[in-house]
Design a protein around this motif. Sequence first.
Motif, PDB file in Angstrom:
ATOM      1  N   GLY A  73      44.085 -27.696 -27.190  1.00 33.11           N
ATOM      2  CA  GLY A  73      44.010 -28.503 -25.984  1.00 33.11           C
ATOM      3  C   GLY A  73      45.087 -29.573 -25.941  1.00 33.11           C
ATOM      4  N   SER A  74      45.637 -29.808 -24.751  1.00 29.35           N
ATOM      5  CA  SER A  74      46.639 -30.868 -24.574  1.00 29.35           C
ATOM      6  C   SER A  74      45.915 -32.171 -24.227  1.00 29.35           C
ATOM      7  N   ALA A  75      46.643 -33.274 -24.338  1.00 29.94           N
ATOM      8  CA  ALA A  75      46.060 -34.567 -23.978  1.00 29.94           C
ATOM      9  C   ALA A  75      45.587 -34.543 -22.521  1.00 29.94           C
ATOM     10  N   LYS A  76      46.346 -33.877 -21.669  1.00 33.23           N
ATOM     11  CA  LYS A  76      46.001 -33.792 -20.249  1.00 33.23           C
ATOM     12  C   LYS A  76      44.706 -32.998 -20.054  1.00 33.23           C
ATOM     13  N   GLU A  77      44.569 -31.892 -20.800  1.00 34.46           N
ATOM     14  CA  GLU A  77      43.353 -31.078 -20.679  1.00 34.46           C
ATOM     15  C   GLU A  77      42.124 -31.839 -21.164  1.00 34.46           C
ATOM     16  N   TYR A  78      42.277 -32.505 -22.302  1.00 34.80           N
ATOM     17  CA  TYR A  78      41.140 -33.302 -22.791  1.00 34.80           C
ATOM     18  C   TYR A  78      40.782 -34.414 -21.805  1.00 34.80           C
ATOM     19  N   ALA A  79      41.808 -35.037 -21.216  1.00 37.56           N
ATOM     20  CA  ALA A  79      41.551 -36.157 -20.301  1.00 37.56           C
ATOM     21  C   ALA A  79      40.844 -35.701 -19.035  1.00 37.56           C
ATOM     22  N   ALA A  80      41.017 -34.432 -18.668  1.00 36.99           N
ATOM     23  CA  ALA A  80      40.396 -33.918 -17.436  1.00 36.99           C
ATOM     24  C   ALA A  80      39.005 -33.352 -17.679  1.00 36.99           C
ATOM     25  N   THR A  81      38.558 -33.375 -18.944  1.00 36.66           N
ATOM     26  CA  THR A  81      37.303 -32.718 -19.322  1.00 36.66           C
ATOM     27  C   THR A  81      36.267 -33.734 -19.776  1.00 36.66           C
ATOM     28  N   THR A  82      35.071 -33.594 -19.250  1.00 35.95           N
ATOM     29  CA  THR A  82      33.957 -34.432 -19.678  1.00 35.95           C
ATOM     30  C   THR A  82      33.056 -33.628 -20.603  1.00 35.95           C
ATOM     31  N   VAL A  83      32.752 -34.213 -21.766  1.00 36.64           N
ATOM     32  CA  VAL A  83      31.784 -33.612 -22.691  1.00 36.64           C
ATOM     33  C   VAL A  83      30.544 -34.499 -22.681  1.00 36.64           C
ATOM     34  N   LEU A  84      29.395 -33.875 -22.464  1.00 38.91           N
ATOM     35  CA  LEU A  84      28.124 -34.600 -22.471  1.00 38.91           C
ATOM     36  C   LEU A  84      27.227 -34.053 -23.567  1.00 38.91           C
ATOM     37  N   ARG A  85      26.325 -34.901 -24.058  1.00 42.90           N
ATOM     38  CA  ARG A  85      25.337 -34.426 -25.023  1.00 42.90           C
ATOM     39  C   ARG A  85      23.972 -35.030 -24.728  1.00 42.90           C
ATOM     40  N   ILE A  86      22.941 -34.291 -25.111  1.00 37.68           N
ATOM     41  CA  ILE A  86      21.569 -34.752 -24.930  1.00 37.68           C
ATOM     42  C   ILE A  86      20.856 -34.594 -26.277  1.00 37.68           C
ATOM     43  N   ALA A  87      20.091 -35.608 -26.645  1.00 43.51           N
ATOM     44  CA  ALA A  87      19.375 -35.547 -27.927  1.00 43.51           C
ATOM     45  C   ALA A  87      18.270 -34.499 -27.867  1.00 43.51           C
ATOM     46  N   LEU A  88      18.163 -33.737 -28.949  1.00 43.08           N
ATOM     47  CA  LEU A  88      17.103 -32.725 -29.040  1.00 43.08           C
ATOM     48  C   LEU A  88      15.865 -33.376 -29.651  1.00 43.08           C
ATOM     49  N   ASP A  89      15.330 -34.373 -28.936  1.00 45.30           N
ATOM     50  CA  ASP A  89      14.218 -35.167 -29.459  1.00 45.30           C
ATOM     51  C   ASP A  89      12.900 -34.898 -28.728  1.00 45.30           C
ATOM     52  N   GLU A  90      12.995 -34.686 -27.407  1.00 49.49           N
ATOM     53  CA  GLU A  90      11.774 -34.508 -26.613  1.00 49.49           C
ATOM     54  C   GLU A  90      11.784 -33.079 -26.082  1.00 49.49           C
ATOM     55  N   TYR A  91      10.993 -32.222 -26.692  1.00 50.91           N
ATOM     56  CA  TYR A  91      11.117 -30.795 -26.376  1.00 50.91           C
ATOM     57  C   TYR A  91       9.808 -30.071 -26.603  1.00 50.91           C
ATOM     58  N   ALA A  92       9.754 -28.881 -26.017  1.00 51.54           N
ATOM     59  CA  ALA A  92       8.663 -27.954 -26.304  1.00 51.54           C
ATOM     60  C   ALA A  92       9.240 -26.557 -26.405  1.00 51.54           C
ATOM     61  N   VAL A  93       8.698 -25.794 -27.315  1.00 50.10           N
ATOM     62  CA  VAL A  93       9.069 -24.388 -27.472  1.00 50.10           C
ATOM     63  C   VAL A  93       7.844 -23.556 -27.083  1.00 50.10           C
ATOM     64  N   LYS A  94       8.092 -22.465 -26.364  1.00 47.93           N
ATOM     65  CA  LYS A  94       6.990 -21.554 -26.049  1.00 47.93           C
ATOM     66  C   LYS A  94       7.516 -20.146 -26.260  1.00 47.93           C
ATOM     67  N   GLN A  95       6.819 -19.377 -27.042  1.00 47.88           N
ATOM     68  CA  GLN A  95       7.301 -18.035 -27.312  1.00 47.88           C
ATOM     69  C   GLN A  95       6.130 -17.084 -27.529  1.00 47.88           C
ATOM     70  N   ARG A  96       6.394 -15.815 -27.229  1.00 45.83           N
ATOM     71  CA  ARG A  96       5.385 -14.781 -27.406  1.00 45.83           C
ATOM     72  C   ARG A  96       6.040 -13.569 -28.042  1.00 45.83           C
ATOM     73  N   GLN A  97       5.334 -12.937 -28.955  1.00 49.30           N
ATOM     74  CA  GLN A  97       5.795 -11.657 -29.502  1.00 49.30           C
ATOM     75  C   GLN A  97       4.589 -10.771 -29.744  1.00 49.30           C
ATOM     76  N   GLY A  98       4.841  -9.494 -29.987  1.00 51.17           N
ATOM     77  CA  GLY A  98       3.752  -8.580 -30.312  1.00 51.17           C
ATOM     78  C   GLY A  98       3.196  -7.845 -29.113  1.00 51.17           C
ATOM     79  N   GLY A  99       2.142  -7.091 -29.353  1.00 51.84           N
ATOM     80  CA  GLY A  99       1.568  -6.198 -28.346  1.00 51.84           C
ATOM     81  C   GLY A  99       0.622  -6.896 -27.392  1.00 51.84           C
ATOM     82  N   PRO A 100      -0.007  -6.119 -26.516  1.00 54.94           N
ATOM     83  CA  PRO A 100      -0.889  -6.677 -25.493  1.00 54.94           C
ATOM     84  C   PRO A 100      -2.207  -7.184 -26.056  1.00 54.94           C
TER      85      PRO A 100
END
Lengths: 218, 218
Positions: free
Chosen positions: B144-171
């Motif tokens: 990346g060039s200085a110009k490319e970095y300057a035109a780009t915004t990087v954002l981050r969000i903390a993985l602190d408040e979350y829920a996981v929901k998953q299902r596997q297996g048969g009926p």
Amino acid sequence: MTATALPPSPRTRVRRVAELASYEQAALYAIVDAAYLCHIAFHDDKGSHCIPTACWRIEGHLYIHGSNGSRMLKRLQESDVCVTITHLDGLVLARSAFNHTMNYRSAMVYGQFEKVSDIGRQHAAMDALMEKLVPGRLAHVRGGSAKEYAATTVLRIALDEYAVKQRQGGPLDDADDMAHAVWTGELPFTHGRGTAIADALNTCELPPYAAAWGTESA
Amino acid sequence: MTATALPPSPRTRVRRVAELASYEQAALYAIVDAAYLCHIAFHDDKGSHCIPTACWRIEGHLYIHGSNGSRMLKRLQESDVCVTITHLDGLVLARSAFNHTMNYRSAMVYGQFEKVSDIGRQHAAMDALMEKLVPGRLAHVRGGSAKEYAATTVLRIALDEYAVKQRQGGPLDDADDMAHAVWTGELPFTHGRGTAIADALNTCELPPYAAAWGTESA
């Protein structure tokens, strides 16, 4: 076939990389019909929520369903929401880091969900879901009881206000980078189907639709 | 390794089919790391929006990026949002129509994005994205060039408040339905990789990571 396209609304007009946008109904329907689930954004007193749920299309509407007790289903009937479907097709490898991108097909739909209250239409909608998931299976399962239908809410949203955005093909490099020696192309994702897995309690022969599942692409 | 799990907040506590919920950090990270994109719900004066975008994880944060001009990136720094990732793994075929379901892995994260303003951290974040997409390629592309970095915004969000929901297996069928004679089991989806496609303008040999792409599962 006549191509149908509705003009974008202020909130569906794509502004970023607008050359990838489409407002063609056929493009929208192809993306919706290839999907088994969508993500729905809605807002309530706790903030914004993004919920994945099963979806299917009947003519000009997208359908979802759930338990009558669902907070989401109640809230979706009270204000405008945004429904998004995205299929990721590949990583696109360019000569410069910043020109790397992805190939994808995505659709966003805006509007308000309405409840399918008519019993006949509710049954037809649930039948259409089963027919989408496993064509030909409906006649063989134990059908829904009056109690099951009564406990289930079916909602639909008109596919009227939407935008499609999709990308395919190889990278677009800057002219100044063309002499940079690095492999360029696409690393594709496949959307496949694995061999059907019989349940431990299954007692029946593998039906043709299950036997064919692992041999088709999804 | 010590299992880490944060208690659910009022908005992450799963109420529907709560037995499929998890608040384990390892479950969250596995779902995030298997994803190339997420859907983000946010709200502005035009209503709710659900936008798909590329994402990656560095330690306890999920990262996204885009053009400085993006309305979404600006808005995401102003209020709480919801980030959702969903992997669909299969259709689950039960004896009754209403007991059909899907197998999936999903994660919802709540919070507010913050801008990665420090130049060193911004560079490290973009390097981590490239390393996630194509491990080993970073050293070979035009950086990346200085110009490319300057035109780009990087954002981050903390993985602190979350829920996981998953299902596997048969009926899970109703006891009264067990004598109903129909095949039961799972029709799996596969998340695969196709053979690398060289661009028409490519001039270089296929590198090992591209040669290996179509032979691994994603």
